[in-house]
Design a protein around this motif. Structure first.
Motif, PDB file in Angstrom:
ATOM      1  N   THR A   1     -11.725  36.279  90.770  1.00 53.02           N
ATOM      2  CA  THR A   1     -11.417  36.417  89.344  1.00 53.02           C
ATOM      3  C   THR A   1     -12.695  36.829  88.628  1.00 53.02           C
ATOM      4  OG1 THR A   1      -9.716  34.691  89.439  1.00 53.02           O
ATOM      5  CG2 THR A   1     -10.565  35.275  87.266  1.00 53.02           C
ATOM      6  N   VAL A   2     -12.601  37.874  87.811  1.00 56.22           N
ATOM      7  CA  VAL A   2     -13.753  38.320  87.025  1.00 56.22           C
ATOM      8  C   VAL A   2     -13.324  38.481  85.575  1.00 56.22           C
ATOM      9  CG1 VAL A   2     -14.803  39.515  88.994  1.00 56.22           C
ATOM     10  CG2 VAL A   2     -13.329  40.800  87.419  1.00 56.22           C
ATOM     11  N   GLY A   3     -14.309  38.441  84.665  1.00 49.45           N
ATOM     12  CA  GLY A   3     -13.984  38.623  83.254  1.00 49.45           C
ATOM     13  C   GLY A   3     -15.051  38.049  82.351  1.00 49.45           C
ATOM     14  N   LYS A   4     -14.615  37.469  81.230  1.00 52.13           N
ATOM     15  CA  LYS A   4     -15.545  36.932  80.238  1.00 52.13           C
ATOM     16  C   LYS A   4     -16.292  35.722  80.790  1.00 52.13           C
ATOM     17  CE  LYS A   4     -13.143  38.597  76.129  1.00 52.13           C
ATOM     18  NZ  LYS A   4     -12.435  38.226  74.883  1.00 52.13           N
ATOM     19  N   ALA A   5     -17.599  35.678  80.505  1.00 51.17           N
ATOM     20  CA  ALA A   5     -18.467  34.655  81.083  1.00 51.17           C
ATOM     21  C   ALA A   5     -18.027  33.241  80.719  1.00 51.17           C
ATOM     22  CB  ALA A   5     -19.907  34.902  80.649  1.00 51.17           C
ATOM     23  N   GLU A   6     -17.615  33.017  79.462  1.00 50.61           N
ATOM     24  CA  GLU A   6     -17.253  31.654  79.067  1.00 50.61           C
ATOM     25  C   GLU A   6     -15.991  31.170  79.770  1.00 50.61           C
ATOM     26  OE1 GLU A   6     -15.509  34.267  75.683  1.00 50.61           O
ATOM     27  OE2 GLU A   6     -17.244  34.277  77.037  1.00 50.61           O
ATOM     28  N   LEU A   7     -15.089  32.091  80.100  1.00 53.43           N
ATOM     29  CA  LEU A   7     -13.876  31.730  80.834  1.00 53.43           C
ATOM     30  C   LEU A   7     -14.190  31.492  82.311  1.00 53.43           C
ATOM     31  CD1 LEU A   7     -11.386  34.291  79.244  1.00 53.43           C
ATOM     32  CD2 LEU A   7     -11.699  31.885  78.633  1.00 53.43           C
ATOM     33  N   ILE A   8     -15.020  32.343  82.871  1.00 51.63           N
ATOM     34  CA  ILE A   8     -15.419  32.174  84.270  1.00 51.63           C
ATOM     35  C   ILE A   8     -16.168  30.863  84.457  1.00 51.63           C
ATOM     36  CG2 ILE A   8     -16.855  33.105  86.131  1.00 51.63           C
ATOM     37  CD1 ILE A   8     -14.274  34.679  85.694  1.00 51.63           C
ATOM     38  N   ARG A   9     -16.924  30.451  83.461  1.00 50.00           N
ATOM     39  CA  ARG A   9     -17.632  29.174  83.538  1.00 50.00           C
ATOM     40  C   ARG A   9     -16.644  28.026  83.754  1.00 50.00           C
ATOM     41  NH1 ARG A   9     -22.023  26.173  84.844  1.00 50.00           N
ATOM     42  NH2 ARG A   9     -22.154  24.314  83.545  1.00 50.00           N
ATOM     43  N   GLU A  10     -15.522  28.043  83.018  1.00 49.36           N
ATOM     44  CA  GLU A  10     -14.513  27.002  83.185  1.00 49.36           C
ATOM     45  C   GLU A  10     -13.872  27.077  84.568  1.00 49.36           C
ATOM     46  OE1 GLU A  10     -13.896  24.517  81.022  1.00 49.36           O
ATOM     47  OE2 GLU A  10     -15.648  25.371  80.005  1.00 49.36           O
ATOM     48  N   ILE A  11     -13.618  28.300  85.028  1.00 41.85           N
ATOM     49  CA  ILE A  11     -13.023  28.495  86.354  1.00 41.85           C
ATOM     50  C   ILE A  11     -13.983  28.029  87.441  1.00 41.85           C
ATOM     51  CG2 ILE A  11     -12.200  30.250  87.985  1.00 41.85           C
ATOM     52  CD1 ILE A  11     -11.252  31.830  85.449  1.00 41.85           C
ATOM     53  N   TYR A  12     -15.266  28.328  87.280  1.00 42.30           N
ATOM     54  CA  TYR A  12     -16.291  27.892  88.229  1.00 42.30           C
ATOM     55  C   TYR A  12     -16.329  26.367  88.331  1.00 42.30           C
ATOM     56  CZ  TYR A  12     -20.962  26.260  89.509  1.00 42.30           C
ATOM     57  OH  TYR A  12     -22.000  25.563  90.055  1.00 42.30           O
TER      58      TYR A  12
END
Length: 390
Positions: A220-231
Motif C-alpha cells: 500500500t502506498v500513498g499519503k504519509a500520514e495514512l501510511i503511518r497509521e497503516i505501518y
C-alpha cells in the motif's frame, strides 16, 4: 537541481546503499533483527528519534528498497509492504477504520475483498455499501455521514470494467472521504491513480509486479500520514513482507515496463482475434473500441493491460469444455505470469456466488478470463483457436 529520473530508470537504479563488499545488485538481508552500537543507540531507535532497522517485522533494507521503488512509480509519499495482496487490503482497512464507519465500494471486487466486506468487517461494526459502475451517477446518493472510504478496482476482476478515477477523485474531495484504489491489474506502469486524487493505492505484488508466479506479496502506498497509521497497525499485527520476497519483487520491478509492454501487445492481439471468432459472443478488453468504457481507459491508462475476458458459447459446460481442450495455456487462479493462464470464473473462482450475484458483476456462465503471457503470440492464439474450434 537533479533531473527527475524516468519510470524505467527509477525501477532499476533505485537501490539501497551497497555494503562493504561493493555488490552491483542489492544484497539480501535475511535477518530477523538488527544490532545497536550502544544503549543510547538502542533507546533512540526505539523512541524513533533516528531511522534505524530494529526488527524485520517493522522494517528491513530489502523491504525499504521495494517500497521506495513502488512509491516512486506511483508518485506517492510513503508505503508499506505486506505478505500478500489481501494482507495489504485488510491492513489498510483495519488501520484506518473504526466501529461505526462505512465503506462505499464498487460492486466488482476480488472475491476475498468481498468476503472481507461482508463477513469479517461487520463483526467489528464496519458496514459496506456497493455501487454499480454503470450507475456511477448515483454514487453520491450512497454516501453516508459515516462514510470513511470509497474503494474500487480498475480495471475490475474479472469483468474488466473501467472506472473514471478523475470522477471518483472529485467526489471524494468534495465529501472529504478517502479514495483507495486497487491498481493491481494496471500496475503503476500503465496507471497512477494518485494523479487523479487517490489517497492510497494497493497492489497484489504477486501478480504482474512479480510476473513469474514465484512469490506472494502486497503493498500500500500513498499519503504519509495514512501510511503511518497503516505501518503502526502492521507493526503490531505482523503481516509484513519477508526480506527474501522483497528482494525478488524489487528485482522483478526492474523489468516491469518491458514485460507489461509485451503483455499488452499480446493481449490486444488476442482480444482482436477473439472478437471475430464465431464461437465467441463478446470480448472485454479496455483498449478495444467496442469496450463500453474505452474513452475512460485511454484517458487514464497507457495501454490496456494483460487480461482479456470473453464469453464462450455454451454456458458453464461450454466454458469447462473450452478449458479441457487447451493444450499449452495453464489452468490456474493466478494472473500476471509469463505463462498464459486461463480461468473459468463461474465454475471456479466465483462458483460460490449465486447466478444472480455473478450476473450483477458481469460474470456470465460462459465468461473466460485470459491472463495473456509472454509466449510468442502465434502460439497463444493457436492454442485458443484449437480449443474453440474442436
Amino acid at each position: 537541481m537533479t533531473k527527475k529520473r524516468q519510470f524505467e530508470t527509477e525501477a532499476i537504479r533505485n537501490q539501497i546503499p551497497r555494503s562493504g563488499f561493493s555488490e552491483h545488485t542489492s544484497a539480501m538481508y535475511v535477518t530477523s533483527s538488527f544490532v545497536f552500537d550502544d544503549a543510547e543507540d538502542m533507546r533512540a531507535s526505539f523512541a524513533e528519534e533516528k531511522e534505524k532497522n530494529i526488527y524485520s517485522r517493522y522494517s528491513n533494507p530489502n523491504n525499504t528498497e521495494f517500497i521506495d521503488k513502488v512509491v516512486a512509480m506511483e508518485g506517492a509519499e510513503s508505503g508499506y509492504a505486506f505478505a500478500s495482496g489481501m494482507a495489504a487490503i485488510f491492513s489498510t482497512f483495519g488501520a484506518l477504520l473504526s466501529s461505526g464507519d462505512h465503506i462505499l465500494s464498487a460492486r466488482s471486487v476480488f472475491g476475498s475483498t468481498h468476503a472481507l466486506f461482508t463477513k469479517f468487517l461487520p463483526r467489528w461494526g464496519i458496514e459496506t455499501t456497493y455501487f454499480n459502475i454503470n450507475e456511477a451517477e448515483n454514487l453520491e446518493s450512497l454516501i453516508q455521514p459515516n462514510t470513511k472510504i470509497l474503494y474500487a478496482e480498475t480495471p475490475t476482476n474479472p469483468g474488466l470494467e473501467v472506472i473514471d478515477l478523475e470522477f471518483l477523485g472529485a467526489i471524494c474531495k468534495k465529501h472529504k472521504i478517502l479514495l483507495v484504489i486497487d491498481n493491481c491489474f494496471a500496475t503503476p506502469y500503465l496507471q497512477q491513480p494518485i494523479k487523479y486524487g487517490a489517497d492510497l493505492v494497493v497492489h497484489s505484488a504477486t501478480k504482474l509486479m512479480d510476473g513469474q508466479g514465484r512469490v506472494l506479496g502486497g503493498i500500500t502506498v500513498g499519503k504519509a500520514e495514512l501510511i503511518r497509521e497503516i505501518y503502526l497497525f502492521a507493526r503490531n499485527t505482523g503481516p509484513s513482507l519477508s526480506p527474501f520476497n522483497s528482494w525478488i519483487l524489487s528485482k522483478s520491478l526492474e523489468t516491469l515496463s518491458v514485460r507489461v509492454d509485451r503483455h499488452c501487445e499480446n493481449a490486444l492481439e488476442v482480444a482482436e482475434y477473439l472478437e471475430k471468432h464465431k464461437q465467441v459472443n463478446g470480448v472485454r478488453y479496455p483498449f478495444l473500441k467496442s469496450h463500453p468504457q474505452y474513452d475512460i481507459a485511454v484517458k487514464q491508462m497507457k495501454k490496456g493491460g494483460n487480461i482479456v475476458a470473453f464469453e464462450v458459447k455454451g454456458g458453464i459446460e461450454g466454458g469447462r469444455k473450452f478449458l479441457d481442450k487447451l493444450q499449452m495455456c495453464s489452468l490456474s487462479a493466478n494472473l500476471g505470469d509469463t505463462r498464459t493462464i486461463v480461468t473459468h470464473p463461474a465454475s471456479s473462482t466465483h462458483s460460490k456466488l449465486s447466478v444472480e450475484e455473478r450476473n450483477i458483476v458481469g460474470i456470465t456462465d460462459g465468461l473466460i478470463r485470459v491472463s495473456v503471457g509472454l509466449e510468442n503470440i502465434s502460439d497463444i492464439v493457436e492454442d485458443l483457436s484449437q480449443a474453440l474450434n474442436n
